[in-house]
Design an enzyme around this catalytic site. Structure first.
Site, short mmCIF file in Angstrom:
data_model
loop_
_atom_site.label_atom_id
_atom_site.label_comp_id
_atom_site.label_asym_id
_atom_site.label_seq_id
_atom_site.Cartn_x
_atom_site.Cartn_y
_atom_site.Cartn_z
N GLU A 1 40.15 39.68 42.06
CA GLU A 1 41.46 39.08 42.39
C GLU A 1 41.33 37.92 43.37
O GLU A 1 42.16 37.74 44.26
CB GLU A 1 42.42 40.15 42.95
CG GLU A 1 42.71 41.29 42.02
CD GLU A 1 43.41 40.87 40.73
OE1 GLU A 1 44.20 39.91 40.79
OE2 GLU A 1 43.15 41.48 39.68
N VAL A 2 40.29 37.13 43.20
CA VAL A 2 40.07 35.97 44.07
C VAL A 2 40.55 34.68 43.41
O VAL A 2 40.87 33.71 44.09
CB VAL A 2 38.57 35.86 44.44
CG1 VAL A 2 38.28 34.62 45.27
CG2 VAL A 2 38.13 37.10 45.19
N THR B 1 39.68 33.54 37.16
CA THR B 1 40.25 33.18 35.86
C THR B 1 40.97 31.85 35.92
O THR B 1 40.82 31.01 35.02
CB THR B 1 41.20 34.29 35.36
OG1 THR B 1 40.47 35.52 35.27
CG2 THR B 1 41.77 33.94 34.00
N LYS C 1 34.79 35.63 28.31
CA LYS C 1 34.83 36.73 29.28
C LYS C 1 34.48 37.99 28.50
O LYS C 1 35.35 38.59 27.87
CB LYS C 1 36.20 36.85 29.93
CG LYS C 1 36.27 37.91 31.03
CD LYS C 1 37.65 38.00 31.63
CE LYS C 1 37.73 39.12 32.67
NZ LYS C 1 37.10 38.76 33.95
#
Length: 242
Positions: free
Chosen positions: A12-13, A16, A37
């Site tokens: 969650e940084v 994407t 991915k």
């Protein structure tokens, strides 16, 4: 092989968004790049809230979500554990072979991992083992805030210890009110790691459009530096760069 392996200091940084945005900009510039991915947990590939769908939208690739991400599971766990709990087995060779199949369609691939480099990935490999198979230069996506220097420097050191090249770092989620601290963190990461920070991508609040993300990538990420990597890789391979 040509492209980048996009990893991060944590989950969650913003991997994407960064991967999709850079791929989208490269495609606008005329490069035949794809996105990949291999494993996704938390959403099935077709879910519009999932990473595969976001990669497709931001990059503008013609491939479908289940081609971008051939192995997906809904439970939000480390991929190896999520697959195991679902009774599925995915091996490193399978996702590497699929990568080579995608290269028949694209000259370059931007590959997104899961979480960080030490995440349990396939049944027989960590994320870093997959990165070593591909031997693509890494882009490390990191938070801009407190703690990021330690996390980023450790990630880079781990990658280098395994013989991987780190093209650069992108700090994702930068807020205007924190820019003095962000700049200090940027400089410290560069000093301690010897790796350049190639972008300070702004924080996107609420819903955002593809156009907003790509324009921000063009403004705040050193795309020309990344182009040099793609062109050098293509020249070494004897392949056209676009």
């Amino acid at each position: 092989m040509s492209g980048f392996f996009i990893t991060a200091t944590d989950t969650e940084v913003g991997k994407t968004v960064v991967a999709g945005a850079i791929a989208g900009v490269f495609r606008e510039l005329g490069y035949n790049v794809g996105v990949y991915k291999p494993l996704q947990s938390g959403h099935v590939a077709s879910n519009p809230e999932g990473d595969a769908a976001r990669l497709k939208v931001l990059s503008g690739v013609p491939t479908q979500e289940n081609e971008i991400c051939p192995y997906s599971i809904e439970e939000p766990l480390a991929p190896r554990l999520a697959m195991k709990r679902a009774g599925r087995v995915v091996k490193l060779k399978e996702i590497t072979d699929y990568y080579n199949e995608l290269l028949k369609e694209f000259n370059s691939l931007f590959v997104e991992g899961a979480g960080g480099l030490a995440v349990p990935y396939t049944e027989d490999a960590l994320v870093i083992d997959f990165a070593k198979e591909l031997q693509l230069p890494l882009i490390v996506v990191a938070r801009p805030t407190l703690g990021t220097v330690n996390h980023t420097v450790l990630t880079i050191a781990y990658a280098k210890a395994h013989g991987l090249t780190v093209a650069g770092v992108i700090l994702s989620g930068c807020k205007e009110c924190e820019m003095e601290r962000v700049q200090e963190n940027k400089e410290m990461i560069e000093e301690l790691s010897g790796v350049p920070v190639l972008g300070l991508l702004p924080f996107f609040e609420g819903e955002f459009t593809k156009e907003e993300v790509l324009e921000s990538a063009k403004e705040y990420i050193m795309i020309s530096k990344l182009e040099e990597f793609i062109q050098n890789e293509s020249n070494v391979a004897g392949a056209p760069s676009i």
